[in-house]
Design a protein around this motif. Structure first.
Motif, mmCIF file in Angstrom:
data_model
loop_
_atom_site.group_PDB
_atom_site.id
_atom_site.type_symbol
_atom_site.label_atom_id
_atom_site.label_comp_id
_atom_site.label_asym_id
_atom_site.label_seq_id
_atom_site.Cartn_x
_atom_site.Cartn_y
_atom_site.Cartn_z
ATOM 1 N N PRO A 78 0.831 -1.212 0.000
ATOM 2 C CA PRO A 78 0.000 0.000 0.000
ATOM 3 C C PRO A 78 0.859 1.252 0.000
ATOM 4 O O PRO A 78 2.034 1.231 0.409
ATOM 5 C CB PRO A 78 -0.791 -0.131 1.307
ATOM 6 N N LEU A 79 0.280 2.358 -0.444
ATOM 7 C CA LEU A 79 0.997 3.634 -0.528
ATOM 8 C C LEU A 79 0.844 4.380 0.791
ATOM 9 O O LEU A 79 0.196 5.422 0.874
ATOM 10 C CB LEU A 79 0.460 4.454 -1.704
ATOM 11 N N CYS A 80 1.456 3.834 1.827
ATOM 12 C CA CYS A 80 1.226 4.327 3.192
ATOM 13 C C CYS A 80 1.636 5.789 3.365
ATOM 14 O O CYS A 80 1.054 6.514 4.181
ATOM 15 C CB CYS A 80 1.956 3.441 4.200
ATOM 16 N N GLN A 81 2.644 6.227 2.597
ATOM 17 C CA GLN A 81 3.101 7.601 2.742
ATOM 18 C C GLN A 81 2.036 8.610 2.305
ATOM 19 O O GLN A 81 2.078 9.789 2.693
ATOM 20 C CB GLN A 81 4.391 7.828 1.940
ATOM 21 N N ALA A 82 1.055 8.151 1.513
ATOM 22 C CA ALA A 82 -0.009 9.041 1.046
ATOM 23 C C ALA A 82 -1.316 8.840 1.803
ATOM 24 O O ALA A 82 -2.317 9.463 1.470
ATOM 25 C CB ALA A 82 -0.247 8.805 -0.451
ATOM 26 N N CYS A 83 -1.294 8.008 2.836
ATOM 27 C CA CYS A 83 -2.539 7.635 3.510
ATOM 28 C C CYS A 83 -2.885 8.609 4.631
ATOM 29 O O CYS A 83 -2.059 8.866 5.513
ATOM 30 C CB CYS A 83 -2.423 6.221 4.075
ATOM 31 N N HIS A 142 -1.189 7.306 10.639
ATOM 32 C CA HIS A 142 -0.817 7.378 12.052
ATOM 33 C C HIS A 142 -1.726 6.519 12.924
ATOM 34 O O HIS A 142 -1.365 6.180 14.051
ATOM 35 C CB HIS A 142 -0.855 8.832 12.535
ATOM 36 N N GLN A 143 -2.912 6.152 12.418
ATOM 37 C CA GLN A 143 -3.830 5.305 13.190
ATOM 38 C C GLN A 143 -3.778 3.842 12.767
ATOM 39 O O GLN A 143 -4.467 3.017 13.345
ATOM 40 C CB GLN A 143 -5.279 5.815 13.037
ATOM 41 N N CYS A 144 -2.992 3.512 11.759
ATOM 42 C CA CYS A 144 -3.024 2.172 11.171
ATOM 43 C C CYS A 144 -2.188 1.188 11.994
ATOM 44 O O CYS A 144 -0.960 1.314 12.083
ATOM 45 C CB CYS A 144 -2.503 2.223 9.735
ATOM 46 N N ALA A 145 -2.864 0.197 12.544
ATOM 47 C CA ALA A 145 -2.175 -0.788 13.382
ATOM 48 C C ALA A 145 -1.239 -1.670 12.565
ATOM 49 O O ALA A 145 -0.167 -2.054 13.035
ATOM 50 C CB ALA A 145 -3.198 -1.646 14.118
ATOM 51 N N ALA A 146 -1.624 -1.998 11.346
ATOM 52 C CA ALA A 146 -0.771 -2.843 10.514
ATOM 53 C C ALA A 146 0.519 -2.125 10.157
ATOM 54 O O ALA A 146 1.609 -2.721 10.185
ATOM 55 C CB ALA A 146 -1.519 -3.263 9.246
ATOM 56 N N LEU A 147 0.430 -0.835 9.826
ATOM 57 C CA LEU A 147 1.631 -0.063 9.507
ATOM 58 C C LEU A 147 2.533 0.047 10.732
ATOM 59 O O LEU A 147 3.761 -0.106 10.632
ATOM 60 C CB LEU A 147 1.243 1.324 9.004
ATOM 61 N N ALA A 148 1.939 0.297 11.891
ATOM 62 C CA ALA A 148 2.732 0.424 13.110
ATOM 63 C C ALA A 148 3.500 -0.860 13.415
ATOM 64 O O ALA A 148 4.619 -0.826 13.932
ATOM 65 C CB ALA A 148 1.820 0.785 14.282
ATOM 66 N N ALA A 149 2.892 -1.998 13.054
ATOM 67 C CA ALA A 149 3.538 -3.286 13.312
ATOM 68 C C ALA A 149 4.399 -3.751 12.143
ATOM 69 O O ALA A 149 5.019 -4.816 12.217
ATOM 70 C CB ALA A 149 2.473 -4.341 13.616
ATOM 71 N N GLY A 150 4.435 -2.972 11.066
ATOM 72 C CA GLY A 150 5.197 -3.363 9.888
ATOM 73 C C GLY A 150 4.605 -4.560 9.174
ATOM 74 O O GLY A 150 5.322 -5.306 8.492
ATOM 75 N N ARG A 151 3.287 -4.747 9.267
ATOM 76 C CA ARG A 151 2.642 -5.939 8.699
ATOM 77 C C ARG A 151 1.590 -5.573 7.650
ATOM 78 O O ARG A 151 0.701 -6.357 7.364
ATOM 79 C CB ARG A 151 2.001 -6.751 9.830
#
Length: 347
Positions: free
Chosen positions: A195-200, A204-213
């Motif tokens: 996913p394009l997390c840098q544009a999301c 900052h609220q995404c649990a998957a991004l925080a866990a690197g998953r």
């Protein structure tokens, strides 16, 4: 969690795509667009939507449209049962709702072809009903946002994610909220790659991004292997026309038109014999390239022949179709697209 809806809606207001069913957003247009977008990319569906709306701008027009015309408008879009159910639903709306699409989910789901997602989309977008509309894009966003590792094809997991998403829905903008989640899944929280997390707006609220998953969810059960079928497509041509016959009224590609279709991969002698049974005198068949068409549950593996035949009356259950009839009258499914290219050169 309280900040998710405001951040999402701010992003949506600034980044939403300009689409014809948003620019002119009537309940009928929203309904047709949602049906067309099932199993179909937006870019592929847009030309069909514009053509459909020009030909059938109202529920009444759709309800009264001749079957052959409806099939032609849908030709190449696939999943033709969608068009048949659209018309059945339009006829029910005319008969039971005075031609006005109902506004509540509990009534919308009574119409053919409208399930919980489509009903939720129509009710929230067109009528402001605070109900969820959860499709594959929304499930993907939700599973990453909450780091839910349940199998999203399971009803209990879908229900759990739907409740979580619905709990954050702002009552003053339910339709925009649902569309924003869909848009985020289509443009940022994309499938088939990272996913394009840098544009999301929800990074900052995404649990998957925080866990690197974020690339590990959503979780889906492996799909069942598709069945395969072998067919031989026979383009019997005479006097600038090709022989077509209509498929059965029920089942796969119901009611559409096709060239002569023989089960299995057969040789030239079998092709000639099949045409003779139809009362046609054939010249030597000319082999064509192989082709494959993938349905959701099935693959067709096709070989083909171009066969000039002596002019004759069309056999029972068949028609001769020239180039104009192929373009404007008879709906031939996209499964035969490769062979349609051959016909364009010889008709």
């Amino acid at each position: 969690m309280e900040s998710i809806a405001p951040a999402l809606l701010r992003w949506y207001d600034q980044n939403k795509r300009v689409l014809p069913f948003r620019t002119v957003s009537t309940p009928y247009r929203v309904w047709v667009s949602e049906i067309m977008l099932q199993q179909t990319r937006v870019a592929a569906a847009l030309p069909y939507f514009e053509r459909f709306m020009q030909a059938l701008p109202t529920v009444k027009d759709l309800a009264e449209c001749p079957q052959k015309t409806l099939d032609k408008l849908w030709e190449g879009l696939g999943y033709y049962s969608r068009a048949r159910n659209l018309q059945k639903a339009a006829q029910k709306v005319m008969a039971e709702y005075g031609g006005v699409l109902p506004s509540q989910v509990k009534e919308l789901v009574k119409l053919p072809g409208i399930g919980p997602y489509t009903a939720g989309a129509i009710a929230s977008i067109s009528f402001g009903e605070p109900v969820p509309a959860v499709d594959g894009n929304v499930l993907r966003v939700a599973s990453r946002l909450f780091l839910d590792t349940g199998d999203v094809t399971r009803p209990d997991v879908r229900s759990r994610l739907t409740k979580a998403i619905h709990a954050m829905q702002p009552p003053d903008r339910p339709g925009d909220y649902n569309q924003a989640l869909m848009e985020l899944g289509a443009l940022v929280c994309v499938p088939g790659g990272p996913p394009l997390c840098q544009a999301c707006p929800l990074a900052h609220q995404c649990a998957a991004l925080a866990a690197g998953r974020q690339t590990q969810v959503p979780v889906k059960a492996a799909p069942k292997a598709r069945r395969t079928q072998d067919w031989t497509v026979v383009l019997a041509v005479a006097d600038g026309a090709v022989l077509l016959n209509q498929r059965p009224a029920e089942g796969l590609l119901a009611g559409l038109w096709q060239p002569v279709l023989l089960p299995g991969h057969v040789d030239e002698a079998a092709v000639t014999a099949a045409l003779q049974k139809l009362g046609l005198r054939a010249q030597p068949p000319q082999p064509l390239c192989k082709a494959k068409h993938v349905f959701s549950h099935l693959e067709w593996h096709m070989t083909g022949y171009l066969v000039p035949v002596a002019p004759a009356a069309a056999p029972a259950g068949h028609v001769w179709a020239d180039r104009a009839m192929l373009d404007g009258v008879y709906a031939v499914p996209g499964a035969f697209r490769a062979f349609r290219q051959v016909l364009k050169k010889c008709l």
